[in-house]
Write a protein that holds these residues in place. Sequence first.
Motif, PDB file in Angstrom:
ATOM      1  N   ASP A   1      -8.807  10.269  -8.363  1.00 25.19           N
ATOM      2  CA  ASP A   1      -9.696   9.814  -7.304  1.00 25.19           C
ATOM      3  C   ASP A   1      -8.949   9.693  -5.982  1.00 25.19           C
ATOM      4  OD1 ASP A   1     -11.796   9.638  -9.040  1.00 25.19           O
ATOM      5  OD2 ASP A   1     -11.460   7.516  -9.505  1.00 25.19           O
ATOM      6  N   PHE A   2      -9.679   9.854  -4.859  1.00 27.71           N
ATOM      7  CA  PHE A   2      -9.084   9.658  -3.543  1.00 27.71           C
ATOM      8  C   PHE A   2      -9.049   8.162  -3.237  1.00 27.71           C
ATOM      9  CE2 PHE A   2      -8.688  13.919  -2.507  1.00 27.71           C
ATOM     10  CZ  PHE A   2      -9.849  14.622  -2.710  1.00 27.71           C
ATOM     11  N   ALA A   3      -7.871   7.628  -3.100  1.00 24.53           N
ATOM     12  CA  ALA A   3      -7.723   6.217  -2.745  1.00 24.53           C
ATOM     13  C   ALA A   3      -6.355   6.006  -2.124  1.00 24.53           C
ATOM     14  CB  ALA A   3      -7.883   5.338  -3.992  1.00 24.53           C
ATOM     15  N   PRO A   4      -6.082   6.630  -0.972  1.00 19.05           N
ATOM     16  CA  PRO A   4      -4.733   6.563  -0.407  1.00 19.05           C
ATOM     17  C   PRO A   4      -4.269   5.153  -0.092  1.00 19.05           C
ATOM     18  CG  PRO A   4      -6.284   7.490   1.188  1.00 19.05           C
ATOM     19  CD  PRO A   4      -6.982   7.422  -0.135  1.00 19.05           C
ATOM     20  N   VAL A   5      -5.192   4.279   0.342  1.00 22.81           N
ATOM     21  CA  VAL A   5      -4.755   2.913   0.655  1.00 22.81           C
ATOM     22  C   VAL A   5      -4.244   2.224  -0.595  1.00 22.81           C
ATOM     23  CG1 VAL A   5      -7.078   1.923   0.369  1.00 22.81           C
ATOM     24  CG2 VAL A   5      -5.375   0.766   1.800  1.00 22.81           C
ATOM     25  N   ASP A   6      -4.897   2.462  -1.750  1.00 19.92           N
ATOM     26  CA  ASP A   6      -4.423   1.900  -3.005  1.00 19.92           C
ATOM     27  C   ASP A   6      -3.065   2.470  -3.360  1.00 19.92           C
ATOM     28  OD1 ASP A   6      -6.782   0.498  -3.197  1.00 19.92           O
ATOM     29  OD2 ASP A   6      -7.756   1.974  -4.490  1.00 19.92           O
ATOM     30  N   LYS A   7      -2.892   3.761  -3.133  1.00 19.95           N
ATOM     31  CA  LYS A   7      -1.631   4.401  -3.485  1.00 19.95           C
ATOM     32  C   LYS A   7      -0.471   3.766  -2.736  1.00 19.95           C
ATOM     33  CE  LYS A   7      -0.372   8.416  -1.676  1.00 19.95           C
ATOM     34  NZ  LYS A   7      -0.244   9.875  -1.435  1.00 19.95           N
ATOM     35  N   PHE A   8      -0.573   3.676  -1.420  1.00 20.38           N
ATOM     36  CA  PHE A   8       0.547   3.161  -0.638  1.00 20.38           C
ATOM     37  C   PHE A   8       0.774   1.680  -0.876  1.00 20.38           C
ATOM     38  CE2 PHE A   8      -0.267   7.070   1.794  1.00 20.38           C
ATOM     39  CZ  PHE A   8       1.024   7.590   1.801  1.00 20.38           C
ATOM     40  N   ASP A   9      -0.303   0.924  -1.118  1.00 17.73           N
ATOM     41  CA  ASP A   9      -0.140  -0.497  -1.415  1.00 17.73           C
ATOM     42  C   ASP A   9       0.607  -0.710  -2.731  1.00 17.73           C
ATOM     43  OD1 ASP A   9      -1.375  -1.230   0.892  1.00 17.73           O
ATOM     44  OD2 ASP A   9      -3.301  -1.741  -0.028  1.00 17.73           O
ATOM     45  N   ALA A  10       0.443   0.230  -3.658  1.00 18.98           N
ATOM     46  CA  ALA A  10       1.022   0.059  -4.984  1.00 18.98           C
ATOM     47  C   ALA A  10       2.444   0.572  -5.101  1.00 18.98           C
ATOM     48  CB  ALA A  10       0.149   0.776  -6.030  1.00 18.98           C
ATOM     49  N   LEU A  11       2.925   1.305  -4.111  1.00 15.16           N
ATOM     50  CA  LEU A  11       4.268   1.869  -4.195  1.00 15.16           C
ATOM     51  C   LEU A  11       5.317   0.771  -4.046  1.00 15.16           C
ATOM     52  CD1 LEU A  11       3.919   5.102  -2.047  1.00 15.16           C
ATOM     53  CD2 LEU A  11       4.040   4.933  -4.527  1.00 15.16           C
ATOM     54  N   PRO A  12       6.442   0.908  -4.763  1.00 13.61           N
ATOM     55  CA  PRO A  12       7.521  -0.070  -4.583  1.00 13.61           C
ATOM     56  C   PRO A  12       8.119   0.041  -3.197  1.00 13.61           C
ATOM     57  CG  PRO A  12       8.251   1.771  -5.955  1.00 13.61           C
ATOM     58  CD  PRO A  12       6.770   1.935  -5.764  1.00 13.61           C
ATOM     59  N   ALA A  13       8.547  -1.094  -2.654  1.00 12.33           N
ATOM     60  CA  ALA A  13       9.111  -1.087  -1.305  1.00 12.33           C
ATOM     61  C   ALA A  13      10.415  -0.317  -1.253  1.00 12.33           C
ATOM     62  CB  ALA A  13       9.323  -2.522  -0.826  1.00 12.33           C
ATOM     63  N   ALA A  14      11.237  -0.454  -2.298  1.00 14.38           N
ATOM     64  CA  ALA A  14      12.531   0.223  -2.311  1.00 14.38           C
ATOM     65  C   ALA A  14      12.356   1.695  -2.633  1.00 14.38           C
ATOM     66  CB  ALA A  14      13.447  -0.432  -3.339  1.00 14.38           C
ATOM     67  N   ARG A  15      13.119   2.531  -1.941  1.00 10.54           N
ATOM     68  CA  ARG A  15      13.099   3.963  -2.201  1.00 10.54           C
ATOM     69  C   ARG A  15      14.460   4.398  -2.693  1.00 10.54           C
ATOM     70  NH1 ARG A  15      10.484   7.424   2.582  1.00 10.54           N
ATOM     71  NH2 ARG A  15      11.538   9.008   1.336  1.00 10.54           N
ATOM     72  N   GLY A  16      14.444   5.323  -3.661  1.00  8.98           N
ATOM     73  CA  GLY A  16      15.698   5.846  -4.179  1.00  8.98           C
ATOM     74  C   GLY A  16      16.168   7.030  -3.358  1.00  8.98           C
ATOM     75  N   GLY A  17      17.206   7.672  -3.849  1.00  6.87           N
ATOM     76  CA  GLY A  17      17.711   8.854  -3.179  1.00  6.87           C
ATOM     77  C   GLY A  17      18.811   8.536  -2.191  1.00  6.87           C
ATOM     78  N   GLU A  18      19.588   9.549  -1.858  1.00  8.66           N
ATOM     79  CA  GLU A  18      20.679   9.402  -0.922  1.00  8.66           C
ATOM     80  C   GLU A  18      20.496  10.403   0.203  1.00  8.66           C
ATOM     81  OE1 GLU A  18      22.883   7.075  -1.175  1.00  8.66           O
ATOM     82  OE2 GLU A  18      22.239   6.342  -3.135  1.00  8.66           O
ATOM     83  N   GLY A  19      21.242  10.222   1.273  1.00  4.62           N
ATOM     84  CA  GLY A  19      21.207  11.182   2.359  1.00  4.62           C
ATOM     85  C   GLY A  19      20.937  10.526   3.693  1.00  4.62           C
ATOM     86  N   VAL A  20      21.131  11.300   4.737  1.00  2.00           N
ATOM     87  CA  VAL A  20      20.974  10.771   6.094  1.00  2.00           C
ATOM     88  C   VAL A  20      19.646  11.187   6.713  1.00  2.00           C
ATOM     89  CG1 VAL A  20      23.442  10.651   6.477  1.00  2.00           C
ATOM     90  CG2 VAL A  20      22.220  12.742   7.081  1.00  2.00           C
ATOM     91  N   THR A  21      18.867  12.006   6.014  1.00  2.00           N
ATOM     92  CA  THR A  21      17.533  12.373   6.481  1.00  2.00           C
ATOM     93  C   THR A  21      16.513  12.021   5.408  1.00  2.00           C
ATOM     94  OG1 THR A  21      17.594  14.626   5.579  1.00  2.00           O
ATOM     95  CG2 THR A  21      18.510  14.301   7.788  1.00  2.00           C
ATOM     96  N   ALA A  22      15.286  11.766   5.827  1.00  2.00           N
ATOM     97  CA  ALA A  22      14.249  11.386   4.874  1.00  2.00           C
ATOM     98  C   ALA A  22      12.878  11.764   5.411  1.00  2.00           C
ATOM     99  CB  ALA A  22      14.290   9.884   4.588  1.00  2.00           C
ATOM    100  N   PHE A  23      11.972  12.066   4.494  1.00  2.00           N
ATOM    101  CA  PHE A  23      10.565  12.255   4.828  1.00  2.00           C
ATOM    102  C   PHE A  23       9.847  10.912   4.745  1.00  2.00           C
ATOM    103  CE2 PHE A  23      11.370  16.609   2.959  1.00  2.00           C
ATOM    104  CZ  PHE A  23      11.362  17.261   4.178  1.00  2.00           C
ATOM    105  N   LEU A  24       8.833  10.753   5.578  1.00  2.00           N
ATOM    106  CA  LEU A  24       8.066   9.506   5.610  1.00  2.00           C
ATOM    107  C   LEU A  24       6.601   9.852   5.874  1.00  2.00           C
ATOM    108  CD1 LEU A  24       7.708   6.466   5.702  1.00  2.00           C
ATOM    109  CD2 LEU A  24       8.663   6.451   8.005  1.00  2.00           C
ATOM    110  N   THR A  25       5.759   9.727   4.865  1.00  2.00           N
ATOM    111  CA  THR A  25       4.341  10.049   5.021  1.00  2.00           C
ATOM    112  C   THR A  25       3.645   8.961   5.835  1.00  2.00           C
ATOM    113  OG1 THR A  25       4.156  11.372   3.018  1.00  2.00           O
ATOM    114  CG2 THR A  25       2.141  10.349   3.817  1.00  2.00           C
ATOM    115  N   VAL A  26       2.942   9.370   6.888  1.00  2.00           N
ATOM    116  CA  VAL A  26       2.205   8.422   7.730  1.00  2.00           C
ATOM    117  C   VAL A  26       0.710   8.714   7.736  1.00  2.00           C
ATOM    118  CG1 VAL A  26       4.231   8.087   9.184  1.00  2.00           C
ATOM    119  CG2 VAL A  26       2.496   9.759   9.870  1.00  2.00           C
TER     120      VAL A  26
END
Length: 459
Positions: free
Chosen positions: A141-166
């Motif tokens: 189902d389409f529910a982007p607000v639910d998706k982003f609210d449910a994501l953990p605050a901490a992000r994994g991965g390493e590196g000096v660049t990152a993508f950020l969905t807005v």
Amino acid sequence: MTDTLEKPQVEPAPKRLFIKTYGCQMNVYDSERMADVLRPLGYAPTETAEDADFVILNTCHIREKAAEKVYSELGKMRELKDAKKGAMTIAVAGCVAQAEGEEIMRRQPAVDLVVGPQAYHQLPELLTRTARARGERIGADFAPVDKFDALPAARGGEGVTAFLTVQEGCDKFCTFCVVPYTRGAEWSRPTAAVLAEARALADRGVREVTLLGQNVNAYDGEGPDGKPSTLARLAYALAEIPGLDRIRYTTSHPNDMSDELIAAHGDLDALMPYLHLPVQSGSDRILRLMNRKHGRQKYFDLIDRIRSRRPDMAMSGDFIVGFPGETDRDFEDTLDLVRKVRYASAFSFMYSPRPGTPAAGMAAQVPAEVMKVRLQALQQLLIEQQVAFNESQAGRTLPVLFERVGRHRSQAIGRSPYLQSVHVEDARDLIGKIAPVTIVSGQQNSLTGVLAASAGTVA
């Protein structure tokens, strides 16, 4: 008295997660976030499906024969699962999952989960259900607000660049495109949520973020005053975050390129002088058939306004060759547009029909042999422009953000402000830093440089 010896606690072996990502940068971001939501369940990444307990195919519906490529890959995954006597969970995520969820489950019973792009935050719950009872297996189902609210605050991965969905989704309904049907309507994350994630990225050493959205410059997330904000205002706020030195964004639509955003490119050093602004065709007639809602002259005027505020702006674009009804004259209009705009890079594809889109049912589909000839001519011109742009950098000194080590001893690879890959010797100790590099030569896909004499200005 006897001593009581406690038995040592044996840590369970970590479960292994393999994600194969197809398509755009937003899918790369989604794959990273799927790994994040599964990490608390004990899943650690692995580089091969053979080693995995859980395999996710994160799919894209844009490219030609996208669904069939997924089914082919699923056949290989089924063989792996059979070899492990079923001890592997297989999920299909992304846009193909959204468009063909029921069909995927019917055609490939080895698939355990189908998760659309707005439902991957449900993966832990769906995975638990599957492990227990093989219950409900489709979450699309389409529910982007639910998706982003449910994501953990901490992000994994390493590196000096990152993508950020807005921003996600699309309201444009181009006649060739499935995105409005697979990603839903346009929706933007609140500014506060974006800034919080960006600060967390900067705290872990990220120096450059690329803001993602199907129509990222249509961003209108809730601002600090409770009213819709804009991508320009978001860029100004991001530029204030300590340690965050570079901001990029993709993909943009010409109709959403506001004067405010163009002005921001002139005001903000952090906003990189590289803009991906797809036009798709140089023919007004084809643009109308595509329902692009802009003509070639509007696109030219837009480029002029952008370059008046940022003269060194490097342009990138997308082109579709062989859209239904495209004539030789229409194609010549596309070549003419390319010559006038002068692209630093571009993506070009032969048109392929997407089921359910208006263009798929249009008459006058262009023969494949004609499309191939036109694509070859267009790509030759685009490559000439890309090489010319890269060669024009020779002799300039550019600030390069070093991202990783190179293949040769002491070599490091970074990115110029124009997104070019830059190869530099004796620079491995500069990973994660921005340093001035004098460009020695430019090739089709990269630049070669040496650390500038002023390398003491490393940041």
